[in-house]
Design an enzyme around this catalytic site. Sequence first.
Site, PDB file in Angstrom:
ATOM      1  N   LYS A   1       0.815  -1.222   0.000  1.00  0.00           N
ATOM      2  CA  LYS A   1       0.000   0.000   0.000  1.00  0.00           C
ATOM      3  C   LYS A   1       0.845   1.266   0.000  1.00  0.00           C
ATOM      4  O   LYS A   1       0.436   2.293  -0.546  1.00  0.00           O
ATOM      5  CB  LYS A   1      -0.932   0.005   1.208  1.00  0.00           C
ATOM      6  CG  LYS A   1      -1.967  -1.107   1.154  1.00  0.00           C
ATOM      7  CD  LYS A   1      -2.980  -0.920   2.262  1.00  0.00           C
ATOM      8  CE  LYS A   1      -3.914  -2.104   2.309  1.00  0.00           C
ATOM      9  NZ  LYS A   1      -5.141  -1.813   3.015  1.00  0.00           N
TER      10      LYS A   1
ATOM     11  N   ARG B   1      -8.059  -7.848  -8.442  1.00  0.00           N
ATOM     12  CA  ARG B   1      -8.807  -9.098  -8.641  1.00  0.00           C
ATOM     13  C   ARG B   1     -10.265  -8.781  -8.916  1.00  0.00           C
ATOM     14  O   ARG B   1     -10.666  -7.621  -8.859  1.00  0.00           O
ATOM     15  CB  ARG B   1      -8.744  -9.920  -7.355  1.00  0.00           C
ATOM     16  CG  ARG B   1      -9.209  -9.082  -6.177  1.00  0.00           C
ATOM     17  CD  ARG B   1      -9.380  -9.853  -4.918  1.00  0.00           C
ATOM     18  NE  ARG B   1      -9.268  -9.025  -3.743  1.00  0.00           N
ATOM     19  CZ  ARG B   1     -10.220  -8.279  -3.203  1.00  0.00           C
ATOM     20  NH1 ARG B   1     -11.407  -8.237  -3.766  1.00  0.00           N
ATOM     21  NH2 ARG B   1     -10.007  -7.550  -2.136  1.00  0.00           N
TER      22      ARG B   1
ATOM     23  N   GLU C   1      -2.195   7.175   8.822  1.00  0.00           N
ATOM     24  CA  GLU C   1      -3.047   7.880   7.871  1.00  0.00           C
ATOM     25  C   GLU C   1      -4.003   8.742   8.693  1.00  0.00           C
ATOM     26  O   GLU C   1      -4.378   8.356   9.799  1.00  0.00           O
ATOM     27  CB  GLU C   1      -3.865   6.838   7.094  1.00  0.00           C
ATOM     28  CG  GLU C   1      -3.980   7.127   5.625  1.00  0.00           C
ATOM     29  CD  GLU C   1      -4.673   5.992   4.879  1.00  0.00           C
ATOM     30  OE1 GLU C   1      -4.029   5.389   4.022  1.00  0.00           O
ATOM     31  OE2 GLU C   1      -5.855   5.716   5.157  1.00  0.00           O
TER      32      GLU C   1
HETATM   33  P1  ADP Z   1      -8.149  -3.536   3.782  1.00  0.00           P
HETATM   34  O1  ADP Z   1      -7.247  -3.671   2.595  1.00  0.00           O
HETATM   35  O2  ADP Z   1      -7.583  -4.141   5.028  1.00  0.00           O
HETATM   36  O3  ADP Z   1      -9.575  -3.940   3.496  1.00  0.00           O
HETATM   37  P2  ADP Z   1      -8.670  -0.683   3.257  1.00  0.00           P
HETATM   38  O4  ADP Z   1      -7.575   0.290   3.132  1.00  0.00           O
HETATM   39  O5  ADP Z   1      -9.327  -1.155   1.993  1.00  0.00           O
HETATM   40  O6  ADP Z   1      -8.159  -1.962   4.097  1.00  0.00           O
HETATM   41  O7  ADP Z   1      -9.807  -0.100   4.211  1.00  0.00           O
HETATM   42  C1  ADP Z   1     -10.916  -0.852   4.608  1.00  0.00           C
HETATM   43  C2  ADP Z   1     -11.912   0.036   5.321  1.00  0.00           C
HETATM   44  O8  ADP Z   1     -11.295   0.649   6.474  1.00  0.00           O
HETATM   45  C3  ADP Z   1     -12.450   1.193   4.517  1.00  0.00           C
HETATM   46  O9  ADP Z   1     -13.538   0.826   3.698  1.00  0.00           O
HETATM   47  C4  ADP Z   1     -12.859   2.161   5.625  1.00  0.00           C
HETATM   48  O10 ADP Z   1     -14.071   1.744   6.220  1.00  0.00           O
HETATM   49  C5  ADP Z   1     -11.768   1.965   6.657  1.00  0.00           C
HETATM   50  N1  ADP Z   1     -10.664   2.938   6.469  1.00  0.00           N
HETATM   51  C6  ADP Z   1      -9.493   2.727   5.816  1.00  0.00           C
HETATM   52  N2  ADP Z   1      -8.729   3.825   5.852  1.00  0.00           N
HETATM   53  C7  ADP Z   1      -9.409   4.774   6.534  1.00  0.00           C
HETATM   54  C8  ADP Z   1      -9.147   6.128   6.926  1.00  0.00           C
HETATM   55  N3  ADP Z   1      -8.009   6.740   6.621  1.00  0.00           N
HETATM   56  N4  ADP Z   1     -10.089   6.794   7.635  1.00  0.00           N
HETATM   57  C9  ADP Z   1     -11.262   6.184   7.972  1.00  0.00           C
HETATM   58  N5  ADP Z   1     -11.565   4.914   7.654  1.00  0.00           N
HETATM   59  C10 ADP Z   1     -10.658   4.199   6.940  1.00  0.00           C
END
Ligand code: ADP
Length: 510
Positions: free
Chosen positions: A122, A298, A206
Amino acid sequence: MAEKKQPIQKLLIANRGEIAVRVIRACRELGIVPVAVYSEVDRFSRHVLEAAEAVALGGAAPAESYLNIERIVEAARRTGCQAIHPGYGFLAENPDFARACREAGLLFIGPPPESMALVGDKLKARHTVQQAGVPLVPGREVQDADPARLQEIAEEIGFPVLIKAAAGGGGKGMRVVRQAGELASAVAAARREARAAFGNDTVYLEKYIEKPRHVEIQVLADAHGNVVHLFERECSVQRRHQKIVEESPSPALDPQLRQQMGETACRVMQSVGYINAGTVEFLLDEQKNFYFLEVNARIQVEHPVTEMVTGVDLVHQQIAIAQGASLPFRQEQVRQYGHAIECRIYAEDPANNFFPSVGKLLLVREPSGPGIRCDSGIYSGWEVTHHYDPILSKLITWDVDRQGALARMKSALANYVLLGIENPVSFLQALIEHPAFQAGNLHTHFLEEHFSDWQPPVPEEQLPLGMLAAALQERQMRRQVKTGEPAVPTPWQALGRWEMLHRDERSGEN
Ligand code: ADP
């Protein structure tokens, strides 16, 4: 120019459950012979029964079966397959698997391993897309554990912050920190968790966005430089950062924002050299600013909602792209028509913190009808185990507008009979009917806000009937076990649960 590949005659699906069944269906439609693989507990699973051939991989543990690269490649070779579709989860985003397929002369239905590896990290993905001018959630890598330095970084970003694993996925390794005092211990814990889950303890901070929406864009890219998006999916209804309900279009987007996000998603995919179907995830804040989250390299669980509103079969496209075909349409030819919504049916108990539920499915009867699609990996008599992801099926409805799609979903859920294990059907009914959901007022904490103490309604007059149906089905199962017949649905089940009771009462049969 990408070379034109030989047509695929036989394809191995390196997965299980509903997605394996979905890919098998696509193979049949394309005149390709589908080959399944299975672990010892999946011998009678639906994907095995529906494939033309099936190869036993080994034990129930994923390392011995669905995560075992060597055995899967060997199974493809032994059965004369030319290609492998990885589905989602398991090896789908593992560049080593994509490389192993390539080295064995098998076509991998997915992106090139190089861009998969790039977006799988990431931090690297963030860096690359930033160069392409894509907006990011403010964030920084954490190099050392010095508490003063950590605090400095967090204050620069602004509390609350979210600690994330560079190699993360499935919501694992994420932690929200609201105060400086909690930072050092939370980073240490996130590192430990990331090392255990992904073998890589790189973490980053973040900005934690309060009440965002999760809006993602489906992209298709071919090997000839054509990249198109197929609009958005809103996936804000989540538990433990994992989606449960998805829809397209998003109630939050207007045409201008939709176009802007779509174009940005295409730019993301171009910047990482992506080929095949992939998804660019964004967070949308309350002021409707969007920020890049990650790329999913994917097919996604929620891909059917895009298929319903665009009419494009994404699995067909994945297979065509892998064979060197050009996209059959340009961006301006892709239309988003009507509204689609998907409810995930997991083997879990929404009244008990979504705790997984295992056991025998005593009766399964899935809804169908105009505008209703059920992508399912189950049948009556099949046993749900604790070994794998608890997704059983997905119910998708479509109509010309959101109200119509929701009304259809409500009625389809009411016709979804699933007896034997805890499941979210009645929870999803309540969710669909909730005024905030109906109004499209969604964010990623929607369930915590509205459903944290939800309990299932118990309509008393239905309870004895439901129990009787379950008992009859159980008796039938026992008979099937005794006679050794496979537990497949009977014509009685197809008649419906109350009908079945009446007939049984009259004839004494079951
Ligand atoms: P993973 O790859 O583990 O699924 P993601 O980066 O896709 O992680 O994030 C999954 C979920 O986590 C998002 O849909 C959101 O609900 C929450 N999330 C991720 N980053 C943030 C952020 N910076 N602020 C608030 N919620 C977040």
